[in-house]
Design an enzyme around this catalytic site. Structure first.
Site, PDB file in Angstrom:
ATOM      1  N   SER A 162      32.090  30.266  51.170  1.00 10.54           N
ATOM      2  CA  SER A 162      30.745  30.814  51.022  1.00 10.54           C
ATOM      3  C   SER A 162      30.123  31.067  52.404  1.00 10.54           C
ATOM      4  O   SER A 162      30.698  31.770  53.216  1.00 10.54           O
ATOM      5  CB  SER A 162      29.900  29.876  50.160  1.00 10.54           C
ATOM      6  OG  SER A 162      28.744  30.527  49.693  1.00 10.54           O
TER       7      SER A 162
ATOM      8  N   ASP B 284      32.028  32.808  44.164  1.00 12.14           N
ATOM      9  CA  ASP B 284      31.883  31.815  45.234  1.00 12.14           C
ATOM     10  C   ASP B 284      32.992  30.759  45.215  1.00 12.14           C
ATOM     11  O   ASP B 284      33.257  30.124  44.191  1.00 12.14           O
ATOM     12  CB  ASP B 284      30.527  31.129  45.063  1.00 12.14           C
ATOM     13  CG  ASP B 284      30.056  30.424  46.320  1.00 12.14           C
ATOM     14  OD1 ASP B 284      30.849  29.648  46.882  1.00 12.14           O
ATOM     15  OD2 ASP B 284      28.910  30.648  46.732  1.00 12.14           O
TER      16      ASP B 284
END
Length: 311
Positions: A42, A156
């Site tokens: 991320s 993610d």
């Protein structure tokens, strides 16, 4: 220190808290501790990817200049189909102002973590466009739309591997320094008193103003689609129930805290840096000075142990 062992840096997920990675990396540089491999999940993939490309100082300068209005300006908000934010605006900016080399051509070995939305499997992105890899890795469910990568829809990487220690080791790291941004997310933590920071009153005003502007922006964008929202949703009123945005952010924090604990216990790094940033909101990227400073401070606390490990 000998250089017979490769040092890997595993940069964890954490949205705006991820600017603290910059402080950790700069602190390592000042101590003369070289990094041979960097992996990120991320926001950790953004900082790690830019570092691997040799542009960390440029990212540092840019992040410190961000205002709350700049943050909102990067949000290509739409009525939710599969996420509030399309994500192309910020990635276009990064392509233009940083680099979009292929990962395998970067000066430093780098990889990002994403999650296959269909199978739930962890995906290691080690080849191809750097920016495509970063866009996939930051696709927080409900906030960013998923990213189509080949035949897969990716989201993610924090869903499966918030601090990618295992990826660092797989890429050849003998010693892994992990930066965990999820260590103090459950419950609200007030920032420590520190004369170097803004006063708590000033920060409270800034935070409140940012939230008001962001809420107004999202509400205005979603107004056209309100007929699709069940009439009972939020009937308790804004002052008595959290917003959908807050629910998603807090739920993600809880999930990542639990997953991080599990993954790090199963595959522990040699040392963990844990910035205390539980008071930083999901999208408060405009607080970079404070966040970067805490990253460097958290490294300084662990330096005696780190030096001992590296000797």
């Amino acid at each position: 220190m000998t250089k017979t062992r490769k040092i890997g840096l595993a940069l964890g997920s954490g949205s705006a808290r991820g600017w603290s990675h910059i402080g950790v990396i700069k602190g390592l540089r000042e101590e003369g501790i070289p990094i041979d491999i960097v992996c990120g999940t991320s926001i950790g993939s953004i900082v790690g990817g830019v570092m691997a490309a040799g542009n960390l100082d440029q990212l540092d300068a840019w992040a410190r200049e961000l205002s709350w209005s700049d943050v909102i300006g990067f949000m290509d908000v739409m009525f939710p189909r599969s996420g509030f934010i399309e994500g192309e605006r910020i990635i276009r900016f990064f392509r233009k102002n940083f680099t979009d080399s292929n990962i395998e051509d970067l000066p430093m070995p780098f990889a990002a973590v994403a999650t296959d939305l269909i199978s739930g499997r962890e995906v290691w992105l080690k080849k191809g466009s750097l920016m495509n890899a970063l866009r996939a890795s930051i696709s927080m469910p409900g906030i960013f739309t998923p990213f189509k990568h080949g035949e897969r829809w990716l989201v993610d990487g924090g869903l499966v591997n918030p601090v990618p220690v295992s990826l660092c080791r797989a890429m050849g790291a003998d010693i892994v320094i992990a930066v965990n941004l999820n260590s103090c997310l459950i419950g609200r933590h007030e920032p420590r008193k520190d004369s170097r920071r803004e006063t708590s009153e000033r920060k409270g005003e800034t935070k409140s103003k940012f939230r008001q502007q962001l809420t107004a922006y999202l509400d205005n964008t979603m107004e056209k689609g309100r007929s699709f929202i069940p009439s009972g949703f939020g009937s308790g009123g804004r002052d008595r129930s959290p917003s959908i945005f807050e629910v998603m952010a807090t739920s993600t924090n809880i999930m990542q805290d639990r997953i991080t604990r599990q993954r790090l216990s199963g595959d522990p790094p040699d040392i963990t840096i844990s910035p205390r940033l539980g008071h930083i909101g999901l999208l408060e990227f405009h607080r970079a000075d404070e966040i970067i400073r805490e990253g460097k401070h958290s490294l300084e606390l662990m330096l005696p142990l780190l030096r001992d490990i590296l000797m």
